[in-house]
Design a protein around this motif. Structure first.
Motif, PDB file in Angstrom:
ATOM      1  N   LEU A   1       0.819  -1.228   0.000  1.00 28.32           N
ATOM      2  CA  LEU A   1       0.000   0.000   0.000  1.00 28.32           C
ATOM      3  C   LEU A   1       0.849   1.272   0.000  1.00 28.32           C
ATOM      4  O   LEU A   1       0.448   2.285  -0.568  1.00 28.32           O
ATOM      5  N   PHE A   2       2.016   1.206   0.654  1.00 27.96           N
ATOM      6  CA  PHE A   2       2.777   2.454   0.834  1.00 27.96           C
ATOM      7  C   PHE A   2       4.222   2.379   0.372  1.00 27.96           C
ATOM      8  O   PHE A   2       4.907   3.396   0.379  1.00 27.96           O
ATOM      9  N   GLY A   3       4.690   1.185   0.039  1.00 28.31           N
ATOM     10  CA  GLY A   3       6.114   1.051  -0.281  1.00 28.31           C
ATOM     11  C   GLY A   3       6.483   1.664  -1.618  1.00 28.31           C
ATOM     12  O   GLY A   3       5.604   1.991  -2.430  1.00 28.31           O
ATOM     13  N   ASP A   4       7.765   1.803  -1.854  1.00 28.90           N
ATOM     14  CA  ASP A   4       8.282   2.326  -3.129  1.00 28.90           C
ATOM     15  C   ASP A   4       7.833   1.443  -4.266  1.00 28.90           C
ATOM     16  O   ASP A   4       7.810   0.231  -4.137  1.00 28.90           O
ATOM     17  N   ARG A   5       7.497   2.077  -5.384  1.00 32.59           N
ATOM     18  CA  ARG A   5       7.193   1.300  -6.587  1.00 32.59           C
ATOM     19  C   ARG A   5       8.087   1.771  -7.716  1.00 32.59           C
ATOM     20  O   ARG A   5       8.201   2.930  -7.959  1.00 32.59           O
TER      21      ARG A   5
END
Ligand code: SAM
Length: 213
Positions: A209-213
């Motif tokens: 949901l919030f990690g680096d992509r």
């Protein structure tokens, strides 16, 4: 990760600084009642030391607003609060200050209702409830959201509180799925084996949901 001058290699604190606004309206609750036991009876489970520590650390790493440990059992509440106090005020915090920081994000509450009320008190809005689970919940297809949908919604709705619910024992009781607004699609690994600990599930979900992509 600690190097500088390379955009793929920024200090972790800098990455976190950018993520803070995205997760500051997101709360976690670990539900110890109502959940199922292995016979599908509704029970209240015992709290687990690992769940307190590891989920608090994930909550702090992804800067969610708060982590509620939900149990109606008074003896379990006392135990949970004693562990948290040890790290917040006692020897534990002096011994391991970074653990102390993580423990600042957790409180023990009686019920899901109480967690919702605390969030309402802060935001003047009821939280959007998001349930998790290892399986697709039959009969609740209309509530199902993918990781991508929820990630996008969270980025758009920074002024709406969200409360993500995790189970213990053999998973959240049906009453919880009935009450929630959304049900997040299950994490799928690559094997048929599907028995993640709740601590692993929390970490994977927060990263998706919030990690680096
Ligand atoms: N005693 C267990 C342990 O080892 O942590 C508790 C199991 S409890 C059923 C696991 C919880 O983690 C689920 O209720 C759900 O919240 C989450 N979970 C586990 N596997 C999952 C998956 N594949 N997808 C999404 N959430 C999952």
């Amino acid at each position: 990760m600690q190097g500088q001058g390379n955009s793929r290699c920024v200090p972790v604190s800098l990455c976190l600084k950018h993520r803070v606004p995205v997760s500051r309206n997101v709360y976690l609750a670990l539900i110890h009642y109502p959940v199922y036991d292995k016979h599908k009876a509704i029970v209240a489970t015992s709290i687990t030391n690992f769940d307190i520590h590891d989920i608090s650390r994930a909550a702090k790493t992804y800067e969610v607003a708060h982590y509620f440990l939900v149990t109606p059992l008074k003896s379990q509440q006392e135990l949970g609060r004693r562990i948290i106090r040890h790290w917040n005020e006692g020897l534990g915090g002096r011994y391991n200050p970074s653990r102390q920081v993580a423990m600042g994000k957790i409180t023990v509450v009686d019920s899901l209702e109480m967690a919702k009320q605390e969030i309402f008190g802060k935001w003047q809005a009821r939280p959007v409830l998001v349930a998790t689970g290892a399986k697709i919940q039959e009969g609740f297809h209309e509530k199902l959201v993918t990781f991508q949908q929820l990630r996008t919604d969270l980025q758009k709705n920074l002024d709406t509180p969200y409360l993500i619910l995790f189970g213990t024992g053999y998973g959240l009781a049906e009453a919880i799925y009935k009450e929630t607004d959304l049900i997040l699609e299950p994490i799928r690994g690559v094997a048929d084996y599907n028995h993640l600990s709740v601590r692993s599930a929390v970490a994977i979900i927060l990263d998706r949901l919030f990690g680096d992509r």
